[in-house]
Design an enzyme around this catalytic site. Structure first.
Site, PDB file in Angstrom:
ATOM      1  N   CYS A   1     -33.965 -35.211  32.022  1.00  0.00           N
ATOM      2  CA  CYS A   1     -34.686 -36.736  32.496  1.00  0.00           C
ATOM      3  C   CYS A   1     -33.864 -37.806  31.917  1.00  0.00           C
ATOM      4  O   CYS A   1     -32.559 -37.984  32.742  1.00  0.00           O
ATOM      5  CB  CYS A   1     -35.795 -36.648  31.763  1.00  0.00           C
ATOM      6  SG  CYS A   1     -36.923 -37.937  32.505  1.00  0.00           S
TER       7      CYS A   1
ATOM      8  N   HIS B   1     -38.634 -31.586  32.998  1.00  0.00           N
ATOM      9  CA  HIS B   1     -38.494 -31.025  31.647  1.00  0.00           C
ATOM     10  C   HIS B   1     -38.649 -29.612  31.419  1.00  0.00           C
ATOM     11  O   HIS B   1     -40.074 -29.034  31.066  1.00  0.00           O
ATOM     12  CB  HIS B   1     -39.584 -31.695  30.780  1.00  0.00           C
ATOM     13  CG  HIS B   1     -39.181 -33.369  30.942  1.00  0.00           C
ATOM     14  ND1 HIS B   1     -38.755 -33.914  29.542  1.00  0.00           N
ATOM     15  CD2 HIS B   1     -39.614 -34.272  31.636  1.00  0.00           C
ATOM     16  CE1 HIS B   1     -38.384 -34.977  29.992  1.00  0.00           C
ATOM     17  NE2 HIS B   1     -39.128 -35.452  31.151  1.00  0.00           N
TER      18      HIS B   1
ATOM     19  N   GLU C   1     -38.210 -27.707  28.699  1.00  0.00           N
ATOM     20  CA  GLU C   1     -38.542 -27.751  27.272  1.00  0.00           C
ATOM     21  C   GLU C   1     -40.005 -28.050  27.092  1.00  0.00           C
ATOM     22  O   GLU C   1     -40.653 -27.668  26.208  1.00  0.00           O
ATOM     23  CB  GLU C   1     -37.708 -28.582  26.357  1.00  0.00           C
ATOM     24  CG  GLU C   1     -38.427 -30.443  26.309  1.00  0.00           C
ATOM     25  CD  GLU C   1     -38.093 -31.085  27.541  1.00  0.00           C
ATOM     26  OE1 GLU C   1     -38.025 -32.457  27.535  1.00  0.00           O
ATOM     27  OE2 GLU C   1     -37.320 -30.628  28.533  1.00  0.00           O
TER      28      GLU C   1
END
Length: 226
Positions: free
Chosen positions: A86, A195, A197
């Site tokens: 990002c 994302h 994660e």
């Protein structure tokens, strides 16, 4: 494998990245402040999401000049893995580690949603563990509109540097060719707007980010096998 997660004033996904590395790879990731000038000890450097330096001027424009990013450029040149997520993707383009630029979403709205991605190149060091062609990863950005000119797009396609595309015919941000993530020519630097994660647990709505982190560890181990 030694991992670092950079911290800038305004980062807000750094702890998410640390926990993802711990949960998926059982490895400790060090939080590294933006004034750190030496990253020689690290094999993987994650440039996390957020709003580095408040996104003043434009997203990533100030962070690129930090000591930590200068050290990240040097680390990439020696072959370390670099993952920009990002705002991290925005910073990597500003720093010249990846081609292109991230512009305001074409609809001028901040978009936070789960999106389906196409794994365009499953043979990279970041994607080799994926066993399916489509994955679900969340997005949260207002400046995710990836842009390259026609010449660079052709080059990215010929070199198989496009790693992820938004699977929908209508991308959530207006990115050229629905691009969601690209790698450098060497293959050790990946930038992506979604994302991974935040896709490492069923509680988060998807576990499709796990394979990305496992791909990196497997690739690193293969490169260091005696």
């Amino acid at each position: 494998m030694n991992c670092a997660v950079l911290q800038f004033p305004g980062s807000n996904c750094d702890q998410d990245a640390v926990k993802a590395v711990a949960g998926t790879l059982s490895l400790k990731a060090d939080l590294v402040w933006h004034e750190t000038a030496d990253l020689n000890a690290y094999d993987l450097i994650i440039v996390p999401g957020g709003f580095s330096y408040g996104d003043y001027l434009r997203a990533g424009a100030i962070a690129r000049f930090s000591k930590a990013m200068q050290a990240t450029v040097a680390a990439a040149e020696r072959g370390a893995y670099v993952l920009g997520i990002c705002n991290g993707f925005q910073i990597l383009t500003e720093a010249g580690l990846l081609p292109g630029a991230l512009r305001r979403n074409d609809h001028r709205q901040f978009r936070c949603d789960m999106v389906e991605l196409e794994v365009v190149n499953g043979a990279t060091d970041f994607t080799r563990a994926y066993e399916k062609a489509r994955v679900t990863i969340p997005i949260a950005h207002g400046e995710g509109n990836y842009y390259v000119d026609d010449e660079m797009l052709k080059r990215l396609e010929e070199n198989q540097q496009i790693v992820f595309r938004y699977a929908s015919e209508q991308s959530p941000n207006g990115s050229v060719a629905n691009i969601a993530g690209v790698i450098n020519e060497r293959g050790n630097v990946l930038g992506m707007m979604p994302h991974p994660e935040r896709a490492v647990s069923e509680r988060l709505g998807s576990t499709d980010g796990i394979s990305l982190f496992r791909s990196i560890l497997t690739s690193w181990r293969d490169g260091h096998a005696s």
